[in-house]
Design a protein around this motif. Structure first.
Motif, PDB file in Angstrom:
ATOM      1  N   UNK A  79     -21.374   4.809  47.384  1.00 10.69           N
ATOM      2  CA  UNK A  79     -22.821   4.993  47.483  1.00 10.69           C
ATOM      3  C   UNK A  79     -23.568   3.692  47.754  1.00 10.69           C
ATOM      4  N   UNK A  80     -22.837   2.583  47.808  1.00  6.50           N
ATOM      5  CA  UNK A  80     -23.472   1.294  48.099  1.00  6.50           C
ATOM      6  C   UNK A  80     -23.840   1.221  49.585  1.00  6.50           C
ATOM      7  N   UNK A  81     -24.835   0.402  49.936  1.00  4.58           N
ATOM      8  CA  UNK A  81     -25.193   0.245  51.349  1.00  4.58           C
ATOM      9  C   UNK A  81     -24.066  -0.447  52.114  1.00  4.58           C
ATOM     10  N   UNK A  82     -23.843  -0.069  53.365  1.00  2.00           N
ATOM     11  CA  UNK A  82     -22.798  -0.735  54.158  1.00  2.00           C
ATOM     12  C   UNK A  82     -22.984  -2.254  54.225  1.00  2.00           C
ATOM     13  N   UNK A  83     -24.229  -2.699  54.162  1.00  2.00           N
ATOM     14  CA  UNK A  83     -24.513  -4.138  54.245  1.00  2.00           C
ATOM     15  C   UNK A  83     -23.940  -4.911  53.063  1.00  2.00           C
ATOM     16  N   UNK A  84     -23.583  -4.209  51.972  1.00  2.00           N
ATOM     17  CA  UNK A  84     -22.990  -4.881  50.811  1.00  2.00           C
ATOM     18  C   UNK A  84     -21.501  -5.153  51.006  1.00  2.00           C
ATOM     19  N   UNK A  85     -20.938  -4.690  52.118  1.00  2.00           N
ATOM     20  CA  UNK A  85     -19.506  -4.849  52.391  1.00  2.00           C
ATOM     21  C   UNK A  85     -19.282  -5.934  53.435  1.00  2.00           C
ATOM     22  N   UNK A  86     -18.041  -6.388  53.506  1.00  2.00           N
ATOM     23  CA  UNK A  86     -17.641  -7.358  54.525  1.00  2.00           C
ATOM     24  C   UNK A  86     -17.344  -6.569  55.804  1.00  2.00           C
ATOM     25  N   UNK A  87     -18.183  -6.705  56.800  1.00  2.00           N
ATOM     26  CA  UNK A  87     -18.044  -5.962  58.058  1.00  2.00           C
ATOM     27  C   UNK A  87     -17.578  -6.861  59.207  1.00  2.00           C
ATOM     28  N   UNK A  88     -17.094  -8.035  58.892  1.00  2.00           N
ATOM     29  CA  UNK A  88     -16.762  -9.014  59.932  1.00  2.00           C
ATOM     30  C   UNK A  88     -15.617  -8.577  60.845  1.00  2.00           C
ATOM     31  N   UNK A  89     -14.767  -7.669  60.418  1.00  2.00           N
ATOM     32  CA  UNK A  89     -13.624  -7.243  61.246  1.00  2.00           C
ATOM     33  C   UNK A  89     -13.961  -6.083  62.180  1.00  2.00           C
ATOM     34  N   UNK A  90     -15.146  -5.496  62.040  1.00  2.00           N
ATOM     35  CA  UNK A  90     -15.495  -4.336  62.865  1.00  2.00           C
ATOM     36  C   UNK A  90     -15.659  -4.726  64.327  1.00  2.00           C
ATOM     37  N   UNK A  91     -15.294  -3.823  65.220  1.00  2.00           N
ATOM     38  CA  UNK A  91     -15.381  -4.071  66.662  1.00  2.00           C
ATOM     39  C   UNK A  91     -16.797  -3.795  67.172  1.00  2.00           C
ATOM     40  N   UNK A  92     -17.052  -4.192  68.404  1.00  2.00           N
ATOM     41  CA  UNK A  92     -18.340  -3.930  69.039  1.00  2.00           C
ATOM     42  C   UNK A  92     -18.584  -2.424  69.147  1.00  2.00           C
ATOM     43  N   UNK A  93     -17.532  -1.660  69.439  1.00  2.00           N
ATOM     44  CA  UNK A  93     -17.674  -0.198  69.529  1.00  2.00           C
ATOM     45  C   UNK A  93     -18.110   0.386  68.185  1.00  2.00           C
ATOM     46  N   UNK A  94     -17.556  -0.145  67.104  1.00  2.00           N
ATOM     47  CA  UNK A  94     -17.940   0.337  65.779  1.00  2.00           C
ATOM     48  C   UNK A  94     -19.386  -0.007  65.469  1.00  2.00           C
ATOM     49  N   UNK A  95     -19.813  -1.206  65.852  1.00  2.00           N
ATOM     50  CA  UNK A  95     -21.212  -1.594  65.623  1.00  2.00           C
ATOM     51  C   UNK A  95     -22.163  -0.715  66.423  1.00  2.00           C
ATOM     52  N   UNK A  96     -21.761  -0.338  67.642  1.00  2.00           N
ATOM     53  CA  UNK A  96     -22.615   0.575  68.424  1.00  2.00           C
ATOM     54  C   UNK A  96     -22.779   1.907  67.699  1.00  2.00           C
ATOM     55  N   UNK A  97     -21.683   2.419  67.127  1.00  2.00           N
ATOM     56  CA  UNK A  97     -21.750   3.684  66.392  1.00  2.00           C
ATOM     57  C   UNK A  97     -22.593   3.551  65.126  1.00  2.00           C
ATOM     58  N   UNK A  98     -22.418   2.459  64.402  1.00  2.52           N
ATOM     59  CA  UNK A  98     -23.210   2.229  63.193  1.00  2.52           C
ATOM     60  C   UNK A  98     -24.692   2.140  63.536  1.00  2.52           C
ATOM     61  N   UNK A  99     -25.012   1.430  64.622  1.00  4.90           N
ATOM     62  CA  UNK A  99     -26.408   1.309  65.053  1.00  4.90           C
ATOM     63  C   UNK A  99     -26.975   2.675  65.428  1.00  4.90           C
ATOM     64  N   UNK A 100     -26.163   3.503  66.084  1.00  9.64           N
ATOM     65  CA  UNK A 100     -26.614   4.831  66.506  1.00  9.64           C
ATOM     66  C   UNK A 100     -26.764   5.790  65.319  1.00  9.64           C
ATOM     67  N   UNK A 101     -25.732   5.885  64.471  1.00 11.28           N
ATOM     68  CA  UNK A 101     -25.716   6.870  63.387  1.00 11.28           C
ATOM     69  C   UNK A 101     -26.478   6.408  62.147  1.00 11.28           C
ATOM     70  N   UNK A 102     -26.634   5.099  61.951  1.00  9.73           N
ATOM     71  CA  UNK A 102     -27.382   4.526  60.827  1.00  9.73           C
ATOM     72  C   UNK A 102     -26.945   5.065  59.461  1.00  9.73           C
ATOM     73  N   UNK A 103     -25.675   4.943  59.126  1.00 11.21           N
ATOM     74  CA  UNK A 103     -25.234   5.421  57.811  1.00 11.21           C
ATOM     75  C   UNK A 103     -25.914   4.625  56.699  1.00 11.21           C
ATOM     76  N   UNK A 104     -26.305   5.316  55.640  1.00 16.55           N
ATOM     77  CA  UNK A 104     -26.996   4.657  54.534  1.00 16.55           C
ATOM     78  C   UNK A 104     -26.059   4.287  53.395  1.00 16.55           C
ATOM     79  N   UNK A 105     -24.825   4.798  53.450  1.00 17.99           N
ATOM     80  CA  UNK A 105     -23.866   4.480  52.393  1.00 17.99           C
ATOM     81  C   UNK A 105     -22.540   4.033  53.010  1.00 17.99           C
ATOM     82  N   UNK A 106     -21.780   3.286  52.233  1.00 20.31           N
ATOM     83  CA  UNK A 106     -20.446   2.896  52.663  1.00 20.31           C
ATOM     84  C   UNK A 106     -19.594   4.145  52.892  1.00 20.31           C
ATOM     85  N   UNK A 107     -19.729   5.133  52.020  1.00 14.30           N
ATOM     86  CA  UNK A 107     -18.968   6.368  52.163  1.00 14.30           C
ATOM     87  C   UNK A 107     -19.229   7.062  53.487  1.00 14.30           C
ATOM     88  N   UNK A 108     -20.485   7.097  53.921  1.00 14.74           N
ATOM     89  CA  UNK A 108     -20.836   7.723  55.205  1.00 14.74           C
ATOM     90  C   UNK A 108     -20.259   6.939  56.375  1.00 14.74           C
TER      91      UNK A 108
END
Length: 158
Positions: free
Chosen positions: A122-151
């Motif tokens: 239930x924590x925000x994704x920004x509280x996690x280490x996202x440094x390994x994510x690819x550009x494609x993953x960032x595009x999806x995160x930007x599009x879907x805007x998940x509010x939780x790490x679980x999402x």
């Protein structure tokens, strides 16, 4: 250990289920491994497996149910990494339906899975280490805007 001392959860490349064409393929977690662990957990819980549904597009997770005397327990197994979350109900998409794992979920940890807590999920994704994510993953995160790490981890993005 309080929250300020807790280790930051690291999102590995491909954990969202997306990759760039130039990236190597995503890891694949054999559903049989998940199913075997779920049956072991059912034995530890004194319950029975009601179902195990393998991942189908667009989901990036398998889902399973154990029925015990204390109720019904639904688990989500990540299709690429040894991560498991517990949820209150079956949904097409998850945002904040995550719950604490039951005590018998240690059987899953013993089987090599990371059993995620409700606080983590239930924590925000920004509280996690996202440094390994690819550009494609960032595009999806930007599009879907998940509010939780679980999402972010357990999604049905297409």
């Amino acid at each position: 250990m309080d929250d300020s001392q807790a280790a930051t959860f690291r999102l590995e490349r491909g954990v969202t289920g997306f990759l760039d064409r130039s990236n190597p393929p995503l890891p694949h977690l054999d559903p049989k491994v998940c199913r075997t662990a779920w049956y072991s957990a059912a034995r530890a819980a004194g319950g029975e497996v009601a179902d195990f549904t393998e991942q189908k597009y667009p989901h990036n997770f398998h889902s399973a149910t154990i029925k015990t005397r204390s109720g019904t327990h639904i688990g989500l197994f990540h299709a690429h990494y040894r991560l498991i979350a517990f949820v209150t109900d079956r949904c097409f998409r998850y945002t904040d339906e995550f719950q604490e794992p039951p005590a018998w979920a240690t059987a899953l940890s013993d089987g090599g899975f990371v059993v995620l807590s409700a606080a983590q999920l239930l924590s925000p994704p920004a509280d996690s280490d996202t440094s390994a994510l690819s550009a494609a993953e960032w595009r999806q995160i930007t599009y879907w805007r998940p509010t939780t790490l679980g999402a972010t981890l357990f999604n049905a993005w297409d």
